[in-house]
Scaffold this motif. Sequence first.
Motif, PDB file in Angstrom:
ATOM      1  N   PHE A  16      18.890  -6.852  14.991  1.00 24.35           N
ATOM      2  CA  PHE A  16      18.725  -6.881  16.443  1.00 24.35           C
ATOM      3  C   PHE A  16      19.350  -8.170  16.952  1.00 24.35           C
ATOM      4  CE2 PHE A  16      14.888  -4.666  14.822  1.00 24.35           C
ATOM      5  CZ  PHE A  16      15.111  -3.405  15.381  1.00 24.35           C
ATOM      6  N   PRO A  17      20.376  -8.122  17.792  1.00 26.71           N
ATOM      7  CA  PRO A  17      21.032  -9.348  18.280  1.00 26.71           C
ATOM      8  C   PRO A  17      20.046 -10.326  18.917  1.00 26.71           C
ATOM      9  CG  PRO A  17      22.290  -7.419  18.918  1.00 26.71           C
ATOM     10  CD  PRO A  17      21.018  -6.908  18.327  1.00 26.71           C
ATOM     11  N   GLU A  18      19.035  -9.786  19.593  1.00 27.98           N
ATOM     12  CA  GLU A  18      18.055 -10.648  20.263  1.00 27.98           C
ATOM     13  C   GLU A  18      17.326 -11.557  19.285  1.00 27.98           C
ATOM     14  OE1 GLU A  18      18.734  -7.082  22.867  1.00 27.98           O
ATOM     15  OE2 GLU A  18      18.464  -7.450  20.726  1.00 27.98           O
ATOM     16  N   TYR A  19      17.154 -11.096  18.035  1.00 27.92           N
ATOM     17  CA  TYR A  19      16.437 -11.887  17.032  1.00 27.92           C
ATOM     18  C   TYR A  19      17.208 -13.166  16.714  1.00 27.92           C
ATOM     19  CZ  TYR A  19      13.744 -12.831  12.784  1.00 27.92           C
ATOM     20  OH  TYR A  19      12.935 -13.404  11.829  1.00 27.92           O
ATOM     21  N   SER A  20      18.536 -13.059  16.600  1.00 29.94           N
ATOM     22  CA  SER A  20      19.355 -14.250  16.353  1.00 29.94           C
ATOM     23  C   SER A  20      19.487 -15.112  17.601  1.00 29.94           C
ATOM     24  CB  SER A  20      20.741 -13.836  15.870  1.00 29.94           C
ATOM     25  OG  SER A  20      20.669 -13.246  14.587  1.00 29.94           O
ATOM     26  N   LEU A  21      19.596 -14.466  18.758  1.00 26.10           N
ATOM     27  CA  LEU A  21      19.781 -15.205  20.004  1.00 26.10           C
ATOM     28  C   LEU A  21      18.580 -16.086  20.343  1.00 26.10           C
ATOM     29  CD1 LEU A  21      21.540 -12.518  22.235  1.00 26.10           C
ATOM     30  CD2 LEU A  21      22.461 -14.764  21.639  1.00 26.10           C
ATOM     31  N   LEU A  22      17.410 -15.724  19.847  1.00 24.86           N
ATOM     32  CA  LEU A  22      16.224 -16.548  20.097  1.00 24.86           C
ATOM     33  C   LEU A  22      16.398 -17.973  19.587  1.00 24.86           C
ATOM     34  CD1 LEU A  22      13.117 -14.221  19.465  1.00 24.86           C
ATOM     35  CD2 LEU A  22      13.702 -15.433  21.570  1.00 24.86           C
TER      36      LEU A  22
END
Length: 705
Positions: free
Chosen positions: A592-598
């Motif tokens: 999930f891209p959001e997981y790295s973006l955090l």
Amino acid sequence: MKMKNIILGTAFALTSVFAFGQVDRSKAPVPGPAPEINIPEPIVFDLDNGMKVILSPNDKIPKVSFNLVMGSDPRLEGKKAGLSDMAGDLLMSGTTKRSKDDIDNETDFIGAYLSANSSGMYLSVLTKHMEKGLDLMTDVMKNANFPESEFERIKKQYESGLYSVKTDPSSMISNAMNKAIFSSNHPYGEVMTEATLNNIKRQDVIDFYKQQYTPAGSYLVIVGDINEAQAKKIANERFGEWEGGVPFEKDYNKGISPKGNRVIFVEKPGAVQSVISVAFPIDMIPGDENQIKLSTLNKLFGGGGFGTRLMQNLREDKAYTYGAYSSLDVDRKGSYISAEGSFRNEVSDSAIIQFLYEFNRITEEMVTAEELTLNKASMAGSFARTLESPRTIANFALNTYRNELPSDYYQTYLQKLSKVSEDDIMKMATAYITPNNLNIIVVGNKDVLESLKQFDADGNIEIFDAFGDPKVENTLKPADISKKEVFENYLMAVTQTSKMKKANKKISKVKSMKRDAVVVPNQAPMELKMTTYFMAPNKMASKMEFNGMVLQEEKFDGSKGVTKMMNQQGGFDTVELTEEEIADKNKTASIFPEYSLLCHEEDFELLGIESRDGVDMYVIKYTIGKTTTTTHYNKETSLKAYSETLEVTEEGPQSIVSIYSQFTDYKGFLFPTKTSQVVESVGMTATIKEIEFNGKVDEKMFEVE
């Protein structure tokens, strides 16, 4: 014998040259008298139900075509704009007797072509299969039933299409031009939007079909291997018993001319070119005594070929564009002239200056005899070529009756064309072109906006949206949570956990993932296989295949990356990621891209809450390298609804819109089973078939050679 004739013909030609002297090539040849055209008279008869049948027999090829044209005028659709288009696309979706697949299969089996739209139907079929083809045509004509499943399918296609409009400059400028010329009070000024699409129900389509498809006032044009007796028998048996109401008739405005030049701007973020259209309405109907003269003016002004004034000025002389053209659109319900081209941002204002210069020049300076003669010859040649088709003769008859033209309109066309003079062109220009009352429409980057003010009569530029309406700035409500919480809520939703600690733990257990999906382009009946791979902590790969052949492949091992794409020679064009692109890739390398973006809070921002179709959504925007992504998350479910990505490339901006739907549980994780994407104007739908977690994935999948 044939070679002998060629040799003799060449000998006679050479004899003529030497006997009568050298040809003076400094002078254009004097045109001879216009030839008389012997157009065969079609056979025309009426049916008792009000249908007019036009027959043009031709037995050279064992084929026959039936073109059914409805007699109603276009209708205003208002809050359901786009209804007629949608109904037309659904006509072939099934009848009370046949499913869509039945119609398609039976048509293919006899090698026929059958199509339908909101204004009529067309069948082309081998003579020996004519009866079977007519079975299919008349079944659709009388018994279309618009299945709910097909209605929903077509509606989804339209939804994707509307997203592509927002990134397609051709659609944008067409919408703005039609609104500017005709306004929303004319059917030609109506444009489908998300709101009007949502207002259209299946019953609306059924009601439209019943009103539109009626024999009274309609035309049946028959062309091909069929005689008069057969045609009359078929027309009476197949179409004579057809019943329906009276055709719809209504007069509308003939177009609205602006008071002074009017500038309209539509923004296409990141565009490196401006699409420019200069357009205005004219008071003309088909068959007008001035139509041939005005068509001649349009042809030499910019109506095709490299010798036109617009091409000579804007391409050959100024090198502003690859092409600049003009068109004359003459229609029973509204006519106009337009000139258009695509130009580099830095010369957008200069291009408009030249457009205005040419519109002024054509009204002030007499055209030359040479350019008039050349363009008239081109028009005469084009007209002569159309006469080679039997269908053309029938269409001439259709136009003659439908537009109430003089009976000899086409027979005398070349004679009228030959008589068009320089004086006639000047009279047409001064009568129809008003250089100070033009709609100047520009689609492009907002950087050119300031330079456009000089062309508006009041110095006030109107800003339209992609659908031709005055743009309303979307005001976002303040968010009630932080940007970090939007991502965390999304991750808890897709992991089906109640706390971020549990979500982290669940995601960290995924050491590898393989996802298989089928991608179907909207414009092509084909299936592509899309396989994506992930290996913790940050390795990613994907490949697109068709029938086992790899079309595209991407690999990223955490420190190196490469993209391979099949070229036209059958090999692959390979592009390696730069250091900056590798750093950017690591910011989203996760299931999930959001997981790295955090871990990179500085790269994303929460814009606020936007209401779309009555649903509140958090709007997150992040820019990574040359790519900016704006994503909407459903406030109630926390799931991702759609995203818009704009990537700046050397060829210009590339826009991708993704719509996520049908979130499904895949072994404890929610993924959208369907993702509809629009890449510029190309739409496609990806459907997940299988997701495997922590299976065996060959590490060679990620190796960058």
